[in-house]
Design a protein around this motif. Structure first.
Motif, short mmCIF file in Angstrom:
data_model
loop_
_atom_site.label_atom_id
_atom_site.label_comp_id
_atom_site.label_asym_id
_atom_site.label_seq_id
_atom_site.Cartn_x
_atom_site.Cartn_y
_atom_site.Cartn_z
N PRO A 84 73.11 13.88 84.59
CA PRO A 84 72.61 15.20 84.98
C PRO A 84 72.32 16.12 83.79
CG PRO A 84 74.82 14.82 85.87
CD PRO A 84 74.41 13.59 85.14
N ASN A 85 72.96 15.90 82.63
CA ASN A 85 72.74 16.80 81.50
C ASN A 85 71.59 16.33 80.59
OD1 ASN A 85 74.05 14.61 80.43
ND2 ASN A 85 75.53 15.80 79.25
N MET A 86 70.80 15.34 81.03
CA MET A 86 69.64 14.88 80.27
C MET A 86 68.41 15.64 80.73
SD MET A 86 70.24 10.77 80.13
CE MET A 86 68.83 10.49 79.10
N SER A 87 67.51 15.94 79.77
CA SER A 87 66.27 16.62 80.15
C SER A 87 65.16 16.26 79.17
CB SER A 87 66.46 18.13 80.18
OG SER A 87 66.63 18.63 78.88
N VAL A 88 63.92 16.36 79.66
CA VAL A 88 62.73 16.19 78.85
C VAL A 88 61.84 17.40 79.09
CG1 VAL A 88 60.65 14.83 78.45
CG2 VAL A 88 62.82 13.68 78.91
N VAL A 89 61.44 18.08 78.02
CA VAL A 89 60.62 19.27 78.14
C VAL A 89 59.32 19.04 77.36
CG1 VAL A 89 60.46 21.74 77.68
CG2 VAL A 89 62.66 20.74 78.31
N LEU A 90 58.18 19.02 78.06
CA LEU A 90 56.88 18.94 77.40
C LEU A 90 56.59 20.25 76.70
CD1 LEU A 90 54.68 17.11 80.04
CD2 LEU A 90 55.37 16.25 77.82
N GLN A 91 55.99 20.17 75.52
CA GLN A 91 55.69 21.38 74.75
C GLN A 91 54.27 21.31 74.23
OE1 GLN A 91 59.19 20.99 72.11
NE2 GLN A 91 59.86 22.90 73.05
N LYS A 92 53.66 22.49 74.07
CA LYS A 92 52.31 22.54 73.51
C LYS A 92 52.34 22.58 72.00
CE LYS A 92 50.02 24.55 77.44
NZ LYS A 92 49.00 25.43 77.90
N ARG A 93 53.44 23.07 71.43
CA ARG A 93 53.58 23.13 69.97
C ARG A 93 55.05 23.09 69.60
NH1 ARG A 93 51.17 27.95 70.75
NH2 ARG A 93 49.39 27.26 69.54
N ILE A 94 55.29 22.51 68.43
CA ILE A 94 56.65 22.45 67.87
C ILE A 94 56.54 22.79 66.39
CG2 ILE A 94 58.58 20.96 67.25
CD1 ILE A 94 58.06 19.32 69.76
N THR A 95 57.41 23.67 65.92
CA THR A 95 57.46 24.00 64.50
C THR A 95 58.70 23.38 63.90
OG1 THR A 95 56.29 26.08 64.88
CG2 THR A 95 57.53 25.89 62.82
N THR A 96 58.49 22.63 62.81
CA THR A 96 59.58 21.99 62.10
C THR A 96 59.21 21.86 60.63
OG1 THR A 96 61.02 20.04 62.00
CG2 THR A 96 58.75 19.65 62.60
N ARG A 97 60.17 21.95 59.74
CA ARG A 97 59.96 21.83 58.29
C ARG A 97 58.85 22.74 57.79
NH1 ARG A 97 59.41 15.52 58.99
NH2 ARG A 97 57.39 16.35 59.49
N GLY A 98 58.69 23.90 58.40
CA GLY A 98 57.68 24.86 57.97
C GLY A 98 56.27 24.56 58.45
N ALA A 99 56.09 23.56 59.32
CA ALA A 99 54.76 23.20 59.83
C ALA A 99 54.76 23.25 61.35
CB ALA A 99 54.37 21.81 59.36
N THR A 100 53.64 23.67 61.93
CA THR A 100 53.49 23.70 63.37
C THR A 100 52.59 22.55 63.80
OG1 THR A 100 53.77 26.09 63.46
CG2 THR A 100 52.70 25.06 65.34
N PHE A 101 53.11 21.71 64.67
CA PHE A 101 52.35 20.60 65.25
C PHE A 101 52.03 20.97 66.68
CE2 PHE A 101 54.94 18.80 61.88
CZ PHE A 101 53.97 18.14 61.14
#
Length: 167
Positions: A3-20
């Motif tokens: 029950p504590n598992m989840s998947v969230v679709l995203q339009k953008r993710i920012t990591t290491r100073g870059a936005t994908f």
């Protein structure tokens, strides 16, 4: 499924100073072991975050690769003579199946320019990895200019070679 598992679709993710992103231009990326030796341009199709346990989120990306040139057409790709800064030509077509990767497997963004190329009958892209752009360069440059401005606030800072070094 716990029950504590989840998947969230995203339009953008920012990591290491870059936005994908799934949208242009942040959807074009280089995937592989490194530039200039082993990389391929791809387009991001999906981004999502998977959480298996509380406070343990892992980010993933689904990509499709651009189609490599045939042996005959690659003879017209003069960019490959300059592996560090030239980039490469590929067909302007996504090929093969989608590939699921951890977001950390992305090397960097790619600049993608669509064009027809002399000697190649199909539309192409020129893919250029942007791995040489770093936030550290901009940060150190901004810090340097701020220091110059504070020292001489009535003028715009210029980079000059002292006349004593010209001799």
């Amino acid at each position: 499924v716990e029950p504590n598992m989840s998947v969230v679709l995203q339009k953008r993710i920012t990591t290491r100073g870059a936005t994908f992103s799934v949208n242009q231009p942040d959807c074009f990326v280089a995937v592989g072991r490194g530039v200039p030796e082993d990389w391929r341009p791809a387009r991001i199709e999906r981004l999502f975050t998977h959480t298996a346990k509380r406070d343990n989120a892992v980010q993933y990306v689904v990509v499709r690769f651009f189609t490599p040139l045939s042996v005959e057409d690659s003879a017209h790709d003069h960019y490959r003579q300059f592996p560090i800064a030239g980039g490469r030509l590929y067909y302007d077509q996504l090929g093969g199946a989608s590939l699921l990767l951890p977001l950390d497997d992305l090397i960097c963004h790619c600049a993608v320019t669509r064009r027809m190329w002399p000697g190649i009958d199909r539309p192409c892209i020129h893919a250029l990895p942007l791995d040489r752009v770093s936030l550290d360069i901009f940060t150190s440059s901004a810090s340097y200019l701020t220091t110059l401005y504070r020292a001489r606030p009535t003028c715009i800072p210029h980079i000059r070679t002292p006349s004593s070094q010209l001799a």
